[in-house]
Design a protein around this motif. Structure first.
Motif, short mmCIF file in Angstrom:
data_model
loop_
_atom_site.label_atom_id
_atom_site.label_comp_id
_atom_site.label_asym_id
_atom_site.label_seq_id
_atom_site.Cartn_x
_atom_site.Cartn_y
_atom_site.Cartn_z
N PRO A 87 0.84 -1.21 0.00
CA PRO A 87 0.00 0.00 0.00
C PRO A 87 0.87 1.25 0.00
N SER A 88 0.36 2.32 -0.59
CA SER A 88 1.14 3.55 -0.73
C SER A 88 1.56 4.12 0.62
N GLY A 89 0.69 4.01 1.62
CA GLY A 89 1.05 4.51 2.94
C GLY A 89 2.23 3.79 3.53
N LEU A 90 2.25 2.48 3.37
CA LEU A 90 3.37 1.69 3.87
C LEU A 90 4.65 1.99 3.08
N GLN A 91 4.50 2.22 1.79
CA GLN A 91 5.66 2.60 0.97
C GLN A 91 6.29 3.90 1.47
#
Length: 232
Positions: A87-91
């Motif tokens: 997910p983009s947040g985790l990235q």
């Protein structure tokens, strides 16, 4: 035409601090990757001793992949490929918290875990099968017999091989520089690009790697002498 070596370049400006930080990062990366590799190796070797054909096949596939794909490619896969699946947040969190170090030690640890498992499996196979049969006769499951009876002996038998793989892991930690981990090789390359003292800088790095590798082998030899299974 002779060239005078001047190792004092390594003591100029901020170079000593860079070298110290590079050494610390190198040791941290090696230690974390080794712990992961040993944990993975023990688990895989234990599964190899199980009665499940599917589990054994899965472990065999894991080992074949990690032993036949270059470690550098595996590091690139973890650093450039795996984050794209998250997910983009985790990235964003990973990018803000040193993802290159995390992915480097995971890639090196998982890869070397395959090698460690094979070393342990060879140690297990060197133990008389009668010991496993006796353990099963006493009521232990296959996994319990492997963990309590076979693995402790296998670790001692496989110690020379595991030490060799530890040295290999230590040397391969330098590949982390390719994704920006500021370990020793990365630090010395930065110093060389600024000082233009190629021979001195890389000779220093060579001697450091050689010295630490020799210390690991010496420590392994001492452990082997202490824990060797004596036979008559």
């Amino acid at each position: 035409m002779s060239t005078n070596l001047d190792f004092s370049v390594l003591l100029r400006d901020e170079y000593p601090q860079r070298i110290a930080e590079g050494l610390l990062t190198m040791f941290e990366l090696t230690a974390l990757a080794w712990v992961l590799a040993m944990a993975v190796g023990v688990v895989l070797a234990s599964i190899r001793m199980s009665d499940s054909c599917w589990a054994q096949a899965a472990v065999a596939a894991y080992v074949e992949y990690h032993q036949n794909v270059p470690m550098l490619v595996q590091i690139f896969l973890w650093y450039f490929g795996i984050p794209a699946l998250l997910p983009s947040g985790l990235q964003q969190w990973l990018n803000a918290n040193g993802s290159e170090f995390l992915f480097a030690f995971v890639a090196v640890g998982l890869c070397m875990g395959a090698y460690m498992s094979e070393g342990l499996r060879a140690g297990i196979r060197a133990i008389p099968i009668a010991q496993l049969e006796a353990s099963r006769a006493l009521g232990l499951s296959c996994m319990q017999a492997t963990r309590l009876v076979m693995l402790p002996q296998a670790l001692r038998i496989a110690l020379p091989t595991l030490v060799s793989y530890t040295v290999l892991l230590f040397k391969n930690s330098s590949l982390a520089m390719t994704i920006g981990v500021a370990e020793l090789t990365y630090a010395t390359r930065e110093i060389e690009s600024q000082s233009f003292r190629t021979v001195e800088v890389y000779l220093f790095a060579t001697l450091v790697y050689l010295g630490i590798s020799m210390l690991i082998m010496a420590g392994g030899a001492a452990l082997e002498g202490r824990y060797r299974i004596k036979t008559r």
